[in-house]
Design a protein around this motif. Structure first.
Motif, PDB file in Angstrom:
ATOM      1  N   VAL A  93       0.864  -1.180   0.000  1.00 19.42           N
ATOM      2  CA  VAL A  93       0.000   0.000   0.000  1.00 19.42           C
ATOM      3  C   VAL A  93       0.898   1.227   0.000  1.00 19.42           C
ATOM      4  CG1 VAL A  93      -1.773   1.286   1.241  1.00 19.42           C
ATOM      5  CG2 VAL A  93      -1.834  -1.219   1.221  1.00 19.42           C
ATOM      6  N   THR A  94       0.746   2.043  -1.022  1.00 19.59           N
ATOM      7  CA  THR A  94       1.622   3.202  -1.180  1.00 19.59           C
ATOM      8  C   THR A  94       0.862   4.499  -0.959  1.00 19.59           C
ATOM      9  OG1 THR A  94       3.362   4.136  -2.595  1.00 19.59           O
ATOM     10  CG2 THR A  94       1.286   3.517  -3.670  1.00 19.59           C
ATOM     11  N   HIS A  95       1.605   5.564  -0.811  1.00 18.95           N
ATOM     12  CA  HIS A  95       1.050   6.899  -0.608  1.00 18.95           C
ATOM     13  C   HIS A  95       0.676   7.502  -1.958  1.00 18.95           C
ATOM     14  CE1 HIS A  95       0.730  10.979   1.077  1.00 18.95           C
ATOM     15  NE2 HIS A  95       0.832  10.434   2.284  1.00 18.95           N
ATOM     16  N   TYR A  96      -0.270   8.415  -1.951  1.00 16.92           N
ATOM     17  CA  TYR A  96      -0.529   9.153  -3.184  1.00 16.92           C
ATOM     18  C   TYR A  96       0.699  10.023  -3.495  1.00 16.92           C
ATOM     19  CZ  TYR A  96      -1.752  12.864   0.144  1.00 16.92           C
ATOM     20  OH  TYR A  96      -1.732  13.768   1.172  1.00 16.92           O
ATOM     21  N   GLY A 133      -4.690   4.515  -2.359  1.00 16.30           N
ATOM     22  CA  GLY A 133      -6.047   4.936  -2.055  1.00 16.30           C
ATOM     23  C   GLY A 133      -6.060   6.036  -1.021  1.00 16.30           C
ATOM     24  N   THR A 134      -7.254   6.455  -0.644  1.00 17.76           N
ATOM     25  CA  THR A 134      -7.406   7.481   0.386  1.00 17.76           C
ATOM     26  C   THR A 134      -7.189   6.871   1.757  1.00 17.76           C
ATOM     27  OG1 THR A 134      -9.011   8.664  -0.973  1.00 17.76           O
ATOM     28  CG2 THR A 134      -8.977   9.189   1.376  1.00 17.76           C
ATOM     29  N   MET A 175      -7.014  -0.159   3.903  1.00 15.86           N
ATOM     30  CA  MET A 175      -6.924   0.300   2.516  1.00 15.86           C
ATOM     31  C   MET A 175      -6.866  -0.879   1.547  1.00 15.86           C
ATOM     32  SD  MET A 175      -4.306   3.493   3.127  1.00 15.86           S
ATOM     33  CE  MET A 175      -4.189   4.014   1.409  1.00 15.86           C
ATOM     34  N   ALA A 176      -6.139  -1.921   1.923  1.00 19.31           N
ATOM     35  CA  ALA A 176      -6.046  -3.107   1.070  1.00 19.31           C
ATOM     36  C   ALA A 176      -7.396  -3.805   0.964  1.00 19.31           C
ATOM     37  CB  ALA A 176      -4.994  -4.067   1.613  1.00 19.31           C
ATOM     38  N   TYR A 208     -13.544  -3.710   5.977  1.00 21.15           N
ATOM     39  CA  TYR A 208     -13.680  -2.463   5.241  1.00 21.15           C
ATOM     40  C   TYR A 208     -13.639  -1.303   6.240  1.00 21.15           C
ATOM     41  CZ  TYR A 208     -15.409  -5.525   1.517  1.00 21.15           C
ATOM     42  OH  TYR A 208     -15.531  -6.521   0.585  1.00 21.15           O
ATOM     43  N   SER A 209     -13.215  -0.146   5.754  1.00 19.19           N
ATOM     44  CA  SER A 209     -13.196   1.034   6.629  1.00 19.19           C
ATOM     45  C   SER A 209     -14.580   1.296   7.226  1.00 19.19           C
ATOM     46  CB  SER A 209     -12.734   2.263   5.843  1.00 19.19           C
ATOM     47  OG  SER A 209     -11.415   2.102   5.384  1.00 19.19           O
TER      48      SER A 209
END
Length: 256
Positions: A93-96, A133-134, A175-176, A208-209
């Motif tokens: 998971v990466t940053h924007y 993602g956010t 996020m994943a 999920y969030s």
């Protein structure tokens, strides 16, 4: 008659005692002890060690997916090597695309930046799933200010009591799952870090969030820094350690 009643009472006492003993033994058999590694220093210096610990625990548990946070791909490349031939699905998971402040100037972050296109391609060609993602705890409300008094910010700051790595490990797991590369309810190993690199690994039951408070569970702490730390910038803290020079140099893939 009295003798018969006495014998019945004794039998009932023995049965009750034996029942309690069996229940106690059953509870004992369901409990187990696991070692938690506490790092003296926070930050990038712990990356390889925490990846090895995460791999060992994932294999013990039969976990199919491991999620790691990686802004530039450097931690992801280390993870690719550590988890090689394990059969475990590696999710990054990466940053924007953005920049962070560093000791020698700004550092570009986000694997979708052109500077890291070759790294992203290298990882994906080797089966790594990359997600951008956010951030659940730092979304649109962050535009109001870093310390804006919103519910998301309260969660963000509360998790930081355990350390930035713990917060990030929880966040990237969400996020994943939101991205659909991990199923809700899966037990996974998730890794985060403080500023740069990795220093925290958790076993979580992800969600999920939207279901964070009702479904998400932190099951185990594999490793984390002993001192969470609050100083910003983090790299200036005496308990943060890591090789910052590498973040100002191009990533060379020829040695991997």
């Amino acid at each position: 008659m009295f003798l018969i009643l006495k014998r019945i009472l004794i039998a009932m006492f023995i049965f009750s005692y034996f029942h309690l003993f069996l229940c106690h033994m059953a509870m004992e058999s369901l409990s187990y002890a696991k070692q938690i590694i506490y790092f003296h220093y926070r930050g990038e210096i712990n990356t390889l060690k925490v990846l090895e610990l995460a791999k060992d625990r994932a294999l013990e548990l039969g976990v199919n997916s491991v999620v790691i946070a990686s802004e530039t791909g450097r931690s992801a490349l280390k993870a690719l090597k550590v988890f090689e031939k394990t059969g475990i699905k590696l999710i990054v998971v990466t940053h924007y695309p953005a920049k962070t402040i560093g000791p020698k100037g700004d550092i570009p972050i986000g694997l979708n930046r052109p500077e890291y296109a070759h790294v992203k391609k290298f990882l994906e060609e080797r089966g790594v799933v990359i997600v951008q993602g956010t951030r659940p705890f730092a979304g649109i409300e962050r535009s109001l200010g870093w310390n804006s008094p919103t519910p998301e910010s309260f969660i963000d700051k509360t998790l930081e009591i355990f350390g930035s790595g713990t917060k990030i490990a929880v966040e990237v797991a969400l996020m994943a799952t939101d991205a659909g590369v991990v199923d809700e309810g899966d037990i996974i190993v998730s890794l985060g870090g403080t500023y740069k690199g990795l220093d925290t690994a958790l076993v979580v039951k992800t969600s999920y969030s939207f279901h964070f408070f009702t479904h998400f569970e932190v099951l185990e702490i594999i490793a984390k820094p002993y001192h969470p730390g609050k100083r910003v910038p983090e790299h200036a803290d005496e308990l943060w350690r890591g090789n910052m020079d590498q973040y100002y140099e191009p990533i060379d893939l020829s040695y991997i």
